[in-house]
Design an enzyme around this catalytic site. Structure first.
Site, mmCIF file in Angstrom:
data_model
loop_
_atom_site.group_PDB
_atom_site.id
_atom_site.type_symbol
_atom_site.label_atom_id
_atom_site.label_comp_id
_atom_site.label_asym_id
_atom_site.label_seq_id
_atom_site.Cartn_x
_atom_site.Cartn_y
_atom_site.Cartn_z
ATOM 1 N N HIS A 33 -9.165 11.728 -21.186
ATOM 2 C CA HIS A 33 -10.029 10.543 -21.070
ATOM 3 C C HIS A 33 -9.476 9.578 -20.018
ATOM 4 O O HIS A 33 -10.234 8.979 -19.252
ATOM 5 C CB HIS A 33 -10.092 9.793 -22.407
ATOM 6 C CG HIS A 33 -10.579 10.615 -23.564
ATOM 7 N ND1 HIS A 33 -9.750 11.094 -24.548
ATOM 8 C CD2 HIS A 33 -11.825 11.035 -23.884
ATOM 9 C CE1 HIS A 33 -10.460 11.759 -25.436
ATOM 10 N NE2 HIS A 33 -11.711 11.759 -25.059
ATOM 11 N N GLN A 37 -24.207 14.653 -33.579
ATOM 12 C CA GLN A 37 -23.757 15.883 -32.929
ATOM 13 C C GLN A 37 -22.813 16.719 -33.798
ATOM 14 O O GLN A 37 -22.256 17.702 -33.329
ATOM 15 C CB GLN A 37 -23.126 15.574 -31.571
ATOM 16 C CG GLN A 37 -21.793 14.858 -31.602
ATOM 17 C CD GLN A 37 -21.361 14.428 -30.204
ATOM 18 O OE1 GLN A 37 -21.893 13.480 -29.637
ATOM 19 N NE2 GLN A 37 -20.384 15.128 -29.631
ATOM 20 N N ASP A 53 -15.468 20.446 -21.674
ATOM 21 C CA ASP A 53 -16.747 20.752 -22.311
ATOM 22 C C ASP A 53 -17.717 21.170 -21.210
ATOM 23 O O ASP A 53 -18.630 20.419 -20.840
ATOM 24 C CB ASP A 53 -17.262 19.523 -23.060
ATOM 25 C CG ASP A 53 -16.343 19.146 -24.208
ATOM 26 O OD1 ASP A 53 -16.278 19.893 -25.179
ATOM 27 O OD2 ASP A 53 -15.651 18.114 -24.096
ATOM 28 N N SER A 107 -6.978 18.025 -26.459
ATOM 29 C CA SER A 107 -8.061 17.738 -27.385
ATOM 30 C C SER A 107 -7.449 16.955 -28.535
ATOM 31 O O SER A 107 -6.298 17.215 -28.922
ATOM 32 C CB SER A 107 -8.636 19.059 -27.918
ATOM 33 O OG SER A 107 -9.351 18.823 -29.110
HETATM 34 O O1 PAF Z 1 -17.525 14.729 -25.183
HETATM 35 C C1 PAF Z 1 -17.624 13.833 -26.054
HETATM 36 O O2 PAF Z 1 -16.650 13.165 -26.419
HETATM 37 C C2 PAF Z 1 -18.990 13.553 -26.674
HETATM 38 O O3 PAF Z 1 -19.722 14.724 -26.817
HETATM 39 C C3 PAF Z 1 -19.790 12.487 -25.909
HETATM 40 C C4 PAF Z 1 -20.148 12.929 -24.515
HETATM 41 C C5 PAF Z 1 -19.000 11.179 -25.853
HETATM 42 C C6 PAF Z 1 -21.105 12.199 -26.651
HETATM 43 O O4 PAF Z 1 -20.880 11.737 -27.949
#
Ligand code: PAF
Length: 296
Positions: free
Chosen positions: A31, A55, A144, A179
């Site tokens: 990040h 999700q 991802d 992760s």
């Molecule tokens: O990759 C992620 O952390 C999530 O899928 C995202 C893009 C923030 C959407 O909730």
């Protein structure tokens, strides 16, 4: 840095060219590399932290998802972010959302098959973030890879004027893709977890030696797994970067992706294969232990 909970406040505070880094929190160097790129390329950087219930197809996965808002805020502030968007579920979904974004075909395979409903949840929340924040650019990790193809396609199909940027995977010093889930891998299974990256790197080496047949590359990746009883491979597959569709031969950029359970922890990883440069992108390695493991 200002922390806000509603879209209107973000739009008020973020000025000039806006870079958005959408996250679900529990930040690591992956990040932080997105934030760094967003800072380089924009006037204002907005980071969103929202664990998106839409999700998660398994309620237990949503419940056990690691959360530490104070830790996230410390890292985000230190990274020079202008606005931290921290909505609660009631703000993001004041009522059950009847409108869902489906990106067909891109969602049909790999993660889409393994996690029904997952990609619709991702596309819906990212569309809401794009609509509510109106960024000029948004930053996603290539870890991802299928999600990145999906977000790009969603932005094009729905005419969002957002430059969707994909940045290299960041790996721990031993090759494990970063992760938040890595924290839950039991110590004695660490070596088993490394079979994902080792198998992918085996296929990547073969690609760089000139192999373009997907069948041969998949065989190489499968052979990297051996017979470790702690590793349960869900899929190994190759897909076009542009739309995550099936290919037989690598004639345009593609990624080879793996999902596997290591004990009870589900991990994913991939390597991008570029036939133009004839190189495989294995990502970037940290020289020291990740912030995931230390006090910050
Ligand atoms: O990759 C992620 O952390 C999530 O899928 C995202 C893009 C923030 C959407 O909730």
């Amino acid at each position: 840095m200002k922390t806000v909970g509603i879209f209107a406040e973000v739009r008020e505070l973020a000025v000039g060219r806006i870079g958005l880094v959408p996250t679900m929190g529990f930040l690591h160097e992956g990040h932080l590399s997105l934030i760094e790129a967003a800072r380089r390329e924009n006037d204002s950087v907005v980071v969103s932290v929202f664990v998106n219930p839409l999700q998660f197809n398994e309620p237990s996965d949503l419940d056990s998802y690691p959360r530490d808002p104070d830790r996230d805020a410390t890292l985000i502030r230190a990274a020079g972010v202008d606005v931290l968007f921290l909505p609660d579920a009631g703000t993001m979904y004041p009522t059950e959302p009847l409108t869902r974004v489906e990106v067909r075909e891109v969602s049909d395979r790999m993660e889409g098959l393994s996690r029904p409903g997952h990609f619709s949840g991702v596309a819906t929340v990212v569309a809401k973030l794009f609509a509510g924040i109106q960024p000029n650019a948004a930053y996603f990790g290539r870890k991802d890879a299928q999600q990145l193809s999906l977000v790009r396609r969603m932005a094009t199909d729905l005419s969002f004027p957002v430059d969707v940027r994909g940045l290299p995977i960041v790996r721990e010093f031993d090759g494990l893709a970063l992760s938040s889930r890595n924290l839950t891998i039991e110590d004695h299974l660490r070596d088993s977890a490394l079979t994902l990256s080792r198998s992918l790197f085996g296929a990547a080496d073969l690609f760089e030696s000139g192999e373009r047949s997907v069948k041969a590359l998949l065989l190489a990746a499968h052979s990297g797994f051996g017979k470790d009883p702690s590793v349960d491979v869900e899929y190994i597959d190759v897909a076009r970067v542009s739309d995550a569709s099936i290919v037989d031969e690598i004639r345009e950029p593609a990624f080879i992706a793996i999902a596997a359970r290591i004990g009870s922890v589900r991990l994913i990883d991939n390597v991008t294969l570029d036939p133009v440069t004839e190189r495989a992108d294995r990502g970037i390695r940290l020289n020291e232990p990740s912030v995931l493991y230390g006090d910050i």
